[in-house]
Design a protein around this motif. Structure first.
Motif, PDB file in Angstrom:
ATOM      1  N   THR A 168      46.960  45.189  29.288  1.00  0.00           N
ATOM      2  CA  THR A 168      47.218  46.411  30.042  1.00  0.00           C
ATOM      3  C   THR A 168      48.492  46.182  30.841  1.00  0.00           C
ATOM      4  N   TYR A 169      48.735  47.012  31.851  1.00  0.00           N
ATOM      5  CA  TYR A 169      49.915  46.834  32.689  1.00  0.00           C
ATOM      6  C   TYR A 169      49.513  46.892  34.157  1.00  0.00           C
ATOM      7  N   VAL A 170      50.386  46.361  34.995  1.00  0.00           N
ATOM      8  CA  VAL A 170      50.113  46.160  36.416  1.00  0.00           C
ATOM      9  C   VAL A 170      50.568  47.354  37.251  1.00  0.00           C
ATOM     10  N   ILE A 171      49.717  47.741  38.219  1.00  0.00           N
ATOM     11  CA  ILE A 171      50.142  48.624  39.307  1.00  0.00           C
ATOM     12  C   ILE A 171      49.650  47.995  40.613  1.00  0.00           C
ATOM     13  N   PRO A 172      50.345  48.265  41.730  1.00  0.00           N
ATOM     14  CA  PRO A 172      49.932  47.659  42.996  1.00  0.00           C
ATOM     15  C   PRO A 172      48.618  48.247  43.500  1.00  0.00           C
ATOM     16  N   GLY A 173      47.805  47.367  44.089  1.00  0.00           N
ATOM     17  CA  GLY A 173      46.519  47.780  44.639  1.00  0.00           C
ATOM     18  C   GLY A 173      46.421  47.461  46.119  1.00  0.00           C
ATOM     19  N   LYS A 174      45.281  47.787  46.676  1.00  0.00           N
ATOM     20  CA  LYS A 174      45.001  47.541  48.093  1.00  0.00           C
ATOM     21  C   LYS A 174      44.634  46.072  48.308  1.00  0.00           C
ATOM     22  N   PRO A 175      44.627  45.612  49.556  1.00  0.00           N
ATOM     23  CA  PRO A 175      44.232  44.226  49.826  1.00  0.00           C
ATOM     24  C   PRO A 175      42.859  43.901  49.225  1.00  0.00           C
ATOM     25  N   GLY A 176      42.813  42.804  48.490  1.00  0.00           N
ATOM     26  CA  GLY A 176      41.576  42.351  47.863  1.00  0.00           C
ATOM     27  C   GLY A 176      41.225  43.046  46.562  1.00  0.00           C
ATOM     28  N   GLU A 177      41.969  44.080  46.197  1.00  0.00           N
ATOM     29  CA  GLU A 177      41.614  44.901  45.032  1.00  0.00           C
ATOM     30  C   GLU A 177      42.030  44.274  43.705  1.00  0.00           C
ATOM     31  N   ILE A 178      41.095  44.296  42.768  1.00  0.00           N
ATOM     32  CA  ILE A 178      41.334  44.019  41.355  1.00  0.00           C
ATOM     33  C   ILE A 178      40.507  45.072  40.619  1.00  0.00           C
ATOM     34  N   SER A 179      41.155  46.153  40.199  1.00  0.00           N
ATOM     35  CA  SER A 179      40.423  47.274  39.620  1.00  0.00           C
ATOM     36  C   SER A 179      40.972  47.617  38.241  1.00  0.00           C
ATOM     37  N   LEU A 180      40.079  47.691  37.263  1.00  0.00           N
ATOM     38  CA  LEU A 180      40.454  48.084  35.913  1.00  0.00           C
ATOM     39  C   LEU A 180      40.372  49.592  35.812  1.00  0.00           C
ATOM     40  N   ASN A 181      41.391  50.190  35.209  1.00  0.00           N
ATOM     41  CA  ASN A 181      41.507  51.640  35.157  1.00  0.00           C
ATOM     42  C   ASN A 181      41.576  52.128  33.716  1.00  0.00           C
ATOM     43  N   GLY A 182      41.123  53.349  33.493  1.00  0.00           N
ATOM     44  CA  GLY A 182      41.168  53.944  32.166  1.00  0.00           C
ATOM     45  C   GLY A 182      40.236  53.225  31.207  1.00  0.00           C
ATOM     46  N   ALA A 183      40.647  53.133  29.949  1.00  0.00           N
ATOM     47  CA  ALA A 183      39.797  52.536  28.911  1.00  0.00           C
ATOM     48  C   ALA A 183      39.378  51.104  29.245  1.00  0.00           C
ATOM     49  N   ALA A 184      40.240  50.364  29.939  1.00  0.00           N
ATOM     50  CA  ALA A 184      39.924  48.975  30.300  1.00  0.00           C
ATOM     51  C   ALA A 184      38.701  48.884  31.210  1.00  0.00           C
TER      52      ALA A 184
END
Length: 125
Positions: free
Chosen positions: A57-73
């Motif tokens: 997939t590709y990276v977008i910036p998140g909030k502190p502590g965040e690791i969130s998979l988006n969309g189909a992932a």
């Protein structure tokens, strides 16, 4: 000749979210992005330690502590899963002796424990 070499990884991050209705990507705490020298929209491979899923997939910036998979992932990881996030680079063979990846180690809350530039493995021919 160029070789595909690990450029950076975030090791054993904990997934904090999965948003199926987002358009795609992985949201990563900006501190982790900076520590591993990741850039927005950079392609990354995700390795899910819990279920063995491997995908890109590709990276977008998140909030502190965040690791969130988006969309189909979001179907491939669940909150609480442990993942490895890896980026690769093409490196000329003559540069391999000097090339060192960024290795970002985190705790179960995705706080940085250590950042290493791997010096143990030296390429020899």
């Amino acid at each position: 000749m160029k070789r595909h070499i690990l450029r950076a990884k975030i090791h054993r991050a904990t997934v904090t979210g999965a948003n199926l209705n987002y358009e795609g990507s992985i949201s990563i705490d900006e501190r982790l992005l900076e520590a591993g020298k990741f850039v927005v929209f950079e392609k990354v491979d995700i390795y899910n330690v819990n279920n063995g899923n491997r995908f890109s997939t590709y990276v977008i910036p998140g909030k502190p502590g965040e690791i969130s998979l988006n969309g189909a992932a979001a179907r491939l990881c669940m909150p609480g899963d442990i993942i490895i996030i890896a980026s690769y680079a093409e490196v000329e063979e003559e540069e391999l002796h000097h090339f060192r990846p960024y290795l970002v180690y985190v705790d179960d809350k995705n706080n940085i424990l250590e950042v290493k530039r791997d010096m143990e493995h030296v390429f020899t021919f």
